[in-house]
Scaffold this active site. Structure first.
Site, mmCIF file in Angstrom:
data_model
loop_
_atom_site.group_PDB
_atom_site.id
_atom_site.type_symbol
_atom_site.label_atom_id
_atom_site.label_comp_id
_atom_site.label_asym_id
_atom_site.label_seq_id
_atom_site.Cartn_x
_atom_site.Cartn_y
_atom_site.Cartn_z
ATOM 1 N N ASP A 7 0.850 -1.200 0.000
ATOM 2 C CA ASP A 7 0.000 0.000 0.000
ATOM 3 C C ASP A 7 0.888 1.253 0.000
ATOM 4 O O ASP A 7 0.893 2.014 0.951
ATOM 5 C CB ASP A 7 -0.948 0.005 1.219
ATOM 6 C CG ASP A 7 -0.205 0.014 2.543
ATOM 7 O OD1 ASP A 7 0.955 -0.473 2.607
ATOM 8 O OD2 ASP A 7 -0.764 0.521 3.536
ATOM 9 N N HIS A 233 12.385 4.934 11.216
ATOM 10 C CA HIS A 233 12.048 3.513 11.151
ATOM 11 C C HIS A 233 11.330 3.211 9.838
ATOM 12 O O HIS A 233 10.418 3.928 9.453
ATOM 13 C CB HIS A 233 11.168 3.122 12.349
ATOM 14 C CG HIS A 233 11.860 3.372 13.646
ATOM 15 N ND1 HIS A 233 11.729 4.559 14.329
ATOM 16 C CD2 HIS A 233 12.725 2.612 14.352
ATOM 17 C CE1 HIS A 233 12.483 4.520 15.416
ATOM 18 N NE2 HIS A 233 13.092 3.350 15.456
#
Ligand code: BDR
Ligand code: CA
Length: 307
Positions: A7, A233
């Site tokens: 996505d 991250h």
């Protein structure tokens, strides 16, 4: 053979760039889910990334909604268009007419027993595929999932990680039907941070892929620096390392994982039977630690460095 459901999403994009670089795998295509942002954007982003990277693979549009309940996206992290709102020129490529769920089934049949399926977004397309063809799990060689928070330290509500929390019903279908899942959860992601300073250096390379990634990731890197400090991250990139180079995993645990769909604070939680008391087959390998230096090396390669 490698099939990726995604996505995109800024961290999805980095994971895809890693996969584009792999000479160990034949990339069959990209199946697109709604999640980080709406399906129109995630599809457009996938096509654009392929164009920028010079990759020609089929891109299959999947489900626009979770299977049962609507859910909130993560545009506040990835930008309203999922790619940092840089106003890029739409790609010239086109979407396949086949639905992503059907593409998963077809590729699994064509490559039965060999297919590596990597899930970087909500599990909607895969859950639908399993409902259409319940024999699907037996045909997949490896299923790698980015999702979950194995001790309840989620990143959406208190206990849920985004991909599972976005569509918990689909996650239930996947976790109850696949006998072997390699899970890279959000808490592992937090153990494998990337220094902002390093990322900035890697992105400074004069290379079209690095330049594009620098732009689309800028907003989310700034958002993250303001909240999480020195380290950035990239969840999907870490999951892609597990998929492409399982030999770099240095610590993992195998247990039964149950996905919670109820509860005010626990909907979307991945509940791990740590003491194996439920008597259920341990279907999930939970990746705990990987070789950080190799993770960083793969990212640099994905951005155009030859290391
Ligand atoms: C996951 O959620 C999404 O926002 C990211 O792309 C990643 O797949 C991390 O929780
Ligand atoms: Ca994702």
């Amino acid at each position: 053979p490698l099939l990726i459901d995604t996505d995109p999403g800024v961290d999805d994009a980095l994971a895809l760039l890693m996969a584009f670089q792999s000479d160990q795998h034949q990339l069959l295509g990209l199946c697109i889910a709604a999640g980080n942002v709406g399906l129109q954007h995630t599809c457009a982003n996938a096509l654009k990334l392929c164009e920028v990277a010079g990759i020609n693979v089929p891109v299959y549009q999947g489900c626009a909604q979770p299977l049962v309940f609507a859910a909130e996206d993560a545009a506040y992290v990835h930008g309203l268009d999922g790619f940092g709102d840089i106003g890029y020129k739409p790609a010239q490529g086109y979407l396949e007419t086949e639905h992503a769920a059907l593409a998963i089934i077809r590729e699994a049949n064509q490559h039965a027993g060999k297919l590596l399926l990597v899930m970087l977004g909500p599990l909607t397309n895969l859950a639908l595929a399993v409902r259409i063809d319940p024999t699907l799990p037996s045909k997949i060689a490896r299923l790698v999932v980015m999702g979950g928070a194995v001790t309840g330290k989620g990143n959406t509500n208190i206990s849920a990680e985004f991909n599972i929390g976005f569509d918990p019903e689909s996650a239930v279908i996947v976790f109850e039907s696949f006998p072997e899942i390699e899970l890279l959860d959000w808490e592992a992601v937090l153990r494998h941070g990337l220094k902002h300073k390093d990322i900035e250096r890697w992105l400074a390379l004069e290379h079209p892929v690095a330049a594009f990634y620098q732009k689309i990731s800028l907003k989310t890197r700034q958002w993250s620096e303001g909240r999480r400090g020195e380290y950035w991250h990239s969840a999907d990139a870490l999951a892609m390392l597990v998929a492409l180079c399982p030999e770099y995993v240095i610590d993992k645990y195998k247990h039964y994982v149950y996905v919670e769909t109820q509860g005010k604070h626990s909907r979307g939680a991945t509940v791990v039977d740590w003491a194996d008391r439920m008597g259920k087959p341990a279907q999930t390998e939970i990746m705990h630690q990987v070789k950080q230096d190799q993770f960083e090396r793969l990212i640099q390669n994905a951005l155009g460095w030859s290391i």
